[in-house]
Motif scaffolding. Structure first.
Motif, PDB file in Angstrom:
ATOM      1  N   ILE A  99      -5.966  -0.647   6.752  1.00 53.13           N
ATOM      2  CA  ILE A  99      -5.761   0.800   6.591  1.00 53.13           C
ATOM      3  C   ILE A  99      -4.889   1.333   7.720  1.00 53.13           C
ATOM      4  CG2 ILE A  99      -6.911   3.044   6.541  1.00 53.13           C
ATOM      5  CD1 ILE A  99      -9.321   1.660   5.249  1.00 53.13           C
ATOM      6  N   ALA A 100      -5.159   0.884   8.939  1.00 50.82           N
ATOM      7  CA  ALA A 100      -4.376   1.341  10.091  1.00 50.82           C
ATOM      8  C   ALA A 100      -2.922   0.901   9.989  1.00 50.82           C
ATOM      9  CB  ALA A 100      -4.999   0.811  11.381  1.00 50.82           C
ATOM     10  N   ALA A 101      -2.676  -0.220   9.285  1.00 51.15           N
ATOM     11  CA  ALA A 101      -1.311  -0.732   9.136  1.00 51.15           C
ATOM     12  C   ALA A 101      -0.552  -0.028   8.012  1.00 51.15           C
ATOM     13  CB  ALA A 101      -1.349  -2.227   8.874  1.00 51.15           C
ATOM     14  N   GLY A 102      -1.233   0.864   7.278  1.00 49.92           N
ATOM     15  CA  GLY A 102      -0.572   1.593   6.209  1.00 49.92           C
ATOM     16  C   GLY A 102      -1.014   1.192   4.816  1.00 49.92           C
ATOM     17  N   ALA A 103      -2.044   0.366   4.698  1.00 47.37           N
ATOM     18  CA  ALA A 103      -2.581  -0.024   3.388  1.00 47.37           C
ATOM     19  C   ALA A 103      -3.602   1.025   2.962  1.00 47.37           C
ATOM     20  CB  ALA A 103      -3.195  -1.412   3.454  1.00 47.37           C
ATOM     21  N   PHE A 104      -3.115   2.166   2.532  1.00 41.67           N
ATOM     22  CA  PHE A 104      -3.977   3.303   2.227  1.00 41.67           C
ATOM     23  C   PHE A 104      -4.811   3.057   0.975  1.00 41.67           C
ATOM     24  CE2 PHE A 104       0.223   3.698   0.579  1.00 41.67           C
ATOM     25  CZ  PHE A 104       0.110   4.225  -0.681  1.00 41.67           C
ATOM     26  N   HIS A 105      -4.379   2.125   0.128  1.00 43.85           N
ATOM     27  CA  HIS A 105      -5.163   1.659  -1.012  1.00 43.85           C
ATOM     28  C   HIS A 105      -5.274   0.138  -0.937  1.00 43.85           C
ATOM     29  CE1 HIS A 105      -3.687   5.433  -3.332  1.00 43.85           C
ATOM     30  NE2 HIS A 105      -4.927   5.635  -2.927  1.00 43.85           N
ATOM     31  N   ASN A 106      -6.325  -0.400  -1.541  1.00 42.44           N
ATOM     32  CA  ASN A 106      -6.484  -1.849  -1.547  1.00 42.44           C
ATOM     33  C   ASN A 106      -5.326  -2.555  -2.228  1.00 42.44           C
ATOM     34  OD1 ASN A 106      -8.125  -4.442  -1.500  1.00 42.44           O
ATOM     35  ND2 ASN A 106      -7.894  -4.158  -3.702  1.00 42.44           N
ATOM     36  N   ASP A 107      -4.704  -1.919  -3.228  1.00 41.60           N
ATOM     37  CA  ASP A 107      -3.644  -2.614  -3.952  1.00 41.60           C
ATOM     38  C   ASP A 107      -2.364  -2.784  -3.138  1.00 41.60           C
ATOM     39  OD1 ASP A 107      -2.507  -0.063  -4.100  1.00 41.60           O
ATOM     40  OD2 ASP A 107      -2.545   0.058  -6.287  1.00 41.60           O
ATOM     41  N   VAL A 108      -2.361  -2.331  -1.902  1.00 35.40           N
ATOM     42  CA  VAL A 108      -1.248  -2.623  -0.996  1.00 35.40           C
ATOM     43  C   VAL A 108      -1.443  -3.980  -0.321  1.00 35.40           C
ATOM     44  CG1 VAL A 108       0.050  -1.778   1.018  1.00 35.40           C
ATOM     45  CG2 VAL A 108      -0.827  -0.158  -0.660  1.00 35.40           C
ATOM     46  N   VAL A 127       3.100  -4.464   4.098  1.00 34.16           N
ATOM     47  CA  VAL A 127       3.181  -3.041   3.758  1.00 34.16           C
ATOM     48  C   VAL A 127       4.634  -2.635   3.509  1.00 34.16           C
ATOM     49  CG1 VAL A 127       2.814  -0.710   4.646  1.00 34.16           C
ATOM     50  CG2 VAL A 127       1.035  -2.443   4.940  1.00 34.16           C
ATOM     51  N   ALA A 128       5.542  -3.114   4.314  1.00 34.89           N
ATOM     52  CA  ALA A 128       6.944  -2.734   4.154  1.00 34.89           C
ATOM     53  C   ALA A 128       7.548  -3.283   2.861  1.00 34.89           C
ATOM     54  CB  ALA A 128       7.757  -3.227   5.353  1.00 34.89           C
ATOM     55  N   SER A 129       7.124  -4.477   2.461  1.00 36.10           N
ATOM     56  CA  SER A 129       7.688  -5.125   1.271  1.00 36.10           C
ATOM     57  C   SER A 129       6.912  -4.831   0.000  1.00 36.10           C
ATOM     58  CB  SER A 129       7.717  -6.638   1.471  1.00 36.10           C
ATOM     59  OG  SER A 129       6.396  -7.156   1.549  1.00 36.10           O
ATOM     60  N   TYR A 130       5.677  -4.332   0.146  1.00 32.28           N
ATOM     61  CA  TYR A 130       4.764  -4.141  -0.988  1.00 32.28           C
ATOM     62  C   TYR A 130       4.615  -5.439  -1.795  1.00 32.28           C
ATOM     63  CZ  TYR A 130       3.323   0.718  -0.693  1.00 32.28           C
ATOM     64  OH  TYR A 130       2.713   1.888  -0.323  1.00 32.28           O
ATOM     65  N   LEU A 131       4.545  -6.526  -1.065  1.00 33.41           N
ATOM     66  CA  LEU A 131       4.325  -7.838  -1.653  1.00 33.41           C
ATOM     67  C   LEU A 131       3.130  -7.851  -2.595  1.00 33.41           C
ATOM     68  CD1 LEU A 131       4.139 -11.006  -1.730  1.00 33.41           C
ATOM     69  CD2 LEU A 131       3.162 -10.873   0.563  1.00 33.41           C
ATOM     70  N   PHE A 132       2.031  -7.191  -2.207  1.00 31.06           N
ATOM     71  CA  PHE A 132       0.811  -7.229  -3.012  1.00 31.06           C
ATOM     72  C   PHE A 132       0.720  -6.077  -4.003  1.00 31.06           C
ATOM     73  CE2 PHE A 132      -0.089  -9.461   0.933  1.00 31.06           C
ATOM     74  CZ  PHE A 132      -0.558 -10.674   0.449  1.00 31.06           C
ATOM     75  N   ASN A 133       1.586  -5.078  -3.857  1.00 29.43           N
ATOM     76  CA  ASN A 133       1.596  -3.991  -4.823  1.00 29.43           C
ATOM     77  C   ASN A 133       2.451  -4.403  -6.015  1.00 29.43           C
ATOM     78  OD1 ASN A 133       2.606  -0.895  -5.677  1.00 29.43           O
ATOM     79  ND2 ASN A 133       0.480  -1.137  -5.055  1.00 29.43           N
ATOM     80  N   ALA A 134       2.133  -5.579  -6.506  1.00 30.27           N
ATOM     81  CA  ALA A 134       2.842  -6.200  -7.616  1.00 30.27           C
ATOM     82  C   ALA A 134       1.954  -6.199  -8.841  1.00 30.27           C
ATOM     83  CB  ALA A 134       3.231  -7.634  -7.258  1.00 30.27           C
ATOM     84  N   GLN A 135       2.579  -6.285  -9.986  1.00 24.82           N
ATOM     85  CA  GLN A 135       1.829  -6.511 -11.218  1.00 24.82           C
ATOM     86  C   GLN A 135       1.674  -8.021 -11.373  1.00 24.82           C
ATOM     87  OE1 GLN A 135       4.377  -3.208 -13.437  1.00 24.82           O
ATOM     88  NE2 GLN A 135       2.814  -4.053 -14.788  1.00 24.82           N
ATOM     89  N   LEU A 136       0.460  -8.493 -11.225  1.00 26.33           N
ATOM     90  CA  LEU A 136       0.155  -9.899 -11.468  1.00 26.33           C
ATOM     91  C   LEU A 136      -0.294  -9.990 -12.919  1.00 26.33           C
ATOM     92  CD1 LEU A 136      -0.183 -12.799 -10.494  1.00 26.33           C
ATOM     93  CD2 LEU A 136      -2.447 -12.181  -9.611  1.00 26.33           C
ATOM     94  N   VAL A 137       0.511 -10.635 -13.755  1.00 31.17           N
ATOM     95  CA  VAL A 137       0.285 -10.594 -15.199  1.00 31.17           C
ATOM     96  C   VAL A 137       0.244 -11.999 -15.773  1.00 31.17           C
ATOM     97  CG1 VAL A 137       1.376  -8.324 -15.426  1.00 31.17           C
ATOM     98  CG2 VAL A 137       2.763 -10.401 -15.706  1.00 31.17           C
ATOM     99  N   THR A 138      -0.464 -12.129 -16.886  1.00 32.93           N
ATOM    100  CA  THR A 138      -0.504 -13.374 -17.637  1.00 32.93           C
ATOM    101  C   THR A 138       0.574 -13.332 -18.708  1.00 32.93           C
ATOM    102  OG1 THR A 138      -2.883 -13.579 -17.262  1.00 32.93           O
ATOM    103  CG2 THR A 138      -1.938 -14.887 -19.050  1.00 32.93           C
ATOM    104  N   LEU A 139       1.444 -14.327 -18.722  1.00 31.81           N
ATOM    105  CA  LEU A 139       2.536 -14.377 -19.686  1.00 31.81           C
ATOM    106  C   LEU A 139       2.048 -14.968 -21.010  1.00 31.81           C
ATOM    107  CD1 LEU A 139       5.305 -15.689 -17.281  1.00 31.81           C
ATOM    108  CD2 LEU A 139       4.980 -13.340 -18.068  1.00 31.81           C
TER     109      LEU A 139
END
Length: 414
Positions: A220-229, A278-290
């Motif tokens: 949170i302190a690093a800027g991950a204001f939501h878990n999906d970050v 946080v800068a790249s939003y690596l985890f704020n991705a849509q992880l989807v099943t193809l």
């Protein structure tokens, strides 16, 4: 009944701007006062939806809210043109981030066999706190079928920010799963937006098998204001940063007990720091099943632009793990306000036949929406213009044109 995951993306509204209203969201505050490009923002979102359709994924939409919110301003005993410091909050287009619209528990998880949706109250941030009535109207229209139960928000003072702090893990979308509710704790430089009491209330209301996990204060302190970050889940895969959770050992043990087949992919801080995540939003991705098998990460272009992030991701997909494909997308206007691909969508596992078809997309519908955006969304809005736009009738007219084109005029009000 055939259950599939549908991503309902928020269409970026014509009042998209950079007012820096979201404390703890580093991108939003860093870009305060920038010129915004509402037309480009909406078109970028539509392009992401179109790309998802071409991957074989089901796609829906949620509509922009009436902005400026004249009803909210009236309740505050003011109006557009005289709202002063309330004006930015009244005209924010933040409802575009549909991940904060609601928490969703699919039918296989719930005791009564219905899909439950609880609209988020978003009370921590004033500019978002007045979203829920319009969100509730849309959800009750889109999910009016008896297969769904749509709930009012959790009452104050317990803050709830919806699916951005909720994950679901299961063998397959249509099988029972375990739901993970991630909350924060007050303290540090930024507020914890998701309260444990709110998460617990939703879990009881939806009557689901739930795990409650604290988000790492460091995140949170690093800027991950939501878990999906810092974390995202899909079916039996949890993809997370090393420092996403406060007590990850206990959480991972509990998760493996509930779902023995779970696969946890953890990105070490030595490879990607929290700041880089946080800068790249690596985890704020849509992880989807193809549809053809395997999973894909739909990532912002910013992740590809970070060498350490992209190097780690390329090594990931080169292995034999479940994530087999990387799909970068351009959502830079949303990213500059602190919202990546995952922020723009709400995941709902359901039978598409039970959803109001007006909210479901194909390429022809997206093309029509794109034509309306091209014709009616402003190309750009400077900070000075935003402050002097008054009632913003052009924005209201643009939204009405969209509602008419989608045959959703019942969502119109002044």
């Amino acid at each position: 009944m055939s259950l599939v995951e549908i991503n309902f993306d928020g269409i970026v509204g014509p009042t998209h701007n950079y007012a820096g209203l979201s404390l703890g969201n580093l991108a939003a505050t860093a870009n305060a006062g920038r010129t915004s490009y509402p037309r480009a923002a909406a078109l970028q979102g539509l392009a992401k939806m179109r790309a998802n359709l071409r991957l074989g994924l089901a796609q829906g939409i949620l509509l922009p809210h009436p902005r400026p919110n004249s009803r909210w301003l009236a309740a505050m005993a003011t109006h557009a043109g005289h709202a002063g410091p309330l004006w930015p909050a009244a005209s924010s287009a933040s409802a575009m981030w549909a991940a904060n619209a609601a928490t969703v528990s699919p039918a296989p998880d719930t005791a009564d066999g219905r899909c439950h949706l609880s609209v988020a109250n978003l009370i921590t941030m004033p500019h978002r706190s007045h979203e829920w009535p319009e969100t509730l109207r849309q959800l009750r229209l889109a999910f009016a079928n008896s297969a769904f139960a749509v709930h009012d928000p959790v009452p104050p003072p317990f803050g709830d920010e919806g699916a951005a702090n909720h994950m679901r893990l299961c063998e397959h979308h249509g099988t029972p799963g375990v739901e993970v509710f991630v909350h924060g704790e007050p303290g540090g430089p930024f507020p914890a937006r998701q309260h444990r009491q709110a998460s617990a209330a939703i879990a009881r209301r939806h009557d689901v098998d739930a795990l409650f996990v604290q988000q790492s204060p460091e995140a949170i302190a690093a800027g991950a204001f939501h878990n999906d970050v810092v974390a995202v889940a899909n079916e039996r895969v949890l993809f997370a940063h090393e420092h996403a959770f406060a007590d990850k050992a206990r959480f991972f043990d509990s998760l493996r007990t509930r779902l023995p087949s779970v696969e946890i992919i953890e990105v070490p801080a030595s490879a990607v720091s929290l700041a880089e995540a946080v800068a790249s939003y690596l985890f704020n991705a849509q992880l989807v099943t193809l549809p053809a098998g395997g999973m894909a990460l739909i990532l912002p272009d910013e992740a590809q632009a970070k060498p350490r992030v992209w190097t780690w991701l390329e090594a990931l997909v080169a292995g034999n793990g479940p994530i087999r494909r990387l799909v970068p997308v351009d959502v830079r206007e949303s990213m500059a306000n602190g919202g990546g691909p995952a922020c723009l969508r709400l995941r709902v596992v359901c039978d598409p036949a039970t959803v109001d078809a007006r909210f479901l997309m194909d390429e022809a519908k997206l093309d029509r929406i794109g034509e309306i955006v091209e014709a009616h969304w402003p190309e750009q809005v400077t900070a000075a213009e935003h402050d002097t736009l008054g009632a913003w009738p052009a924005a209201e007219a643009a939204r009405l044109t969209l509602l008419r084109a989608l045959d959703l005029v019942e969502l119109t009000y002044s």
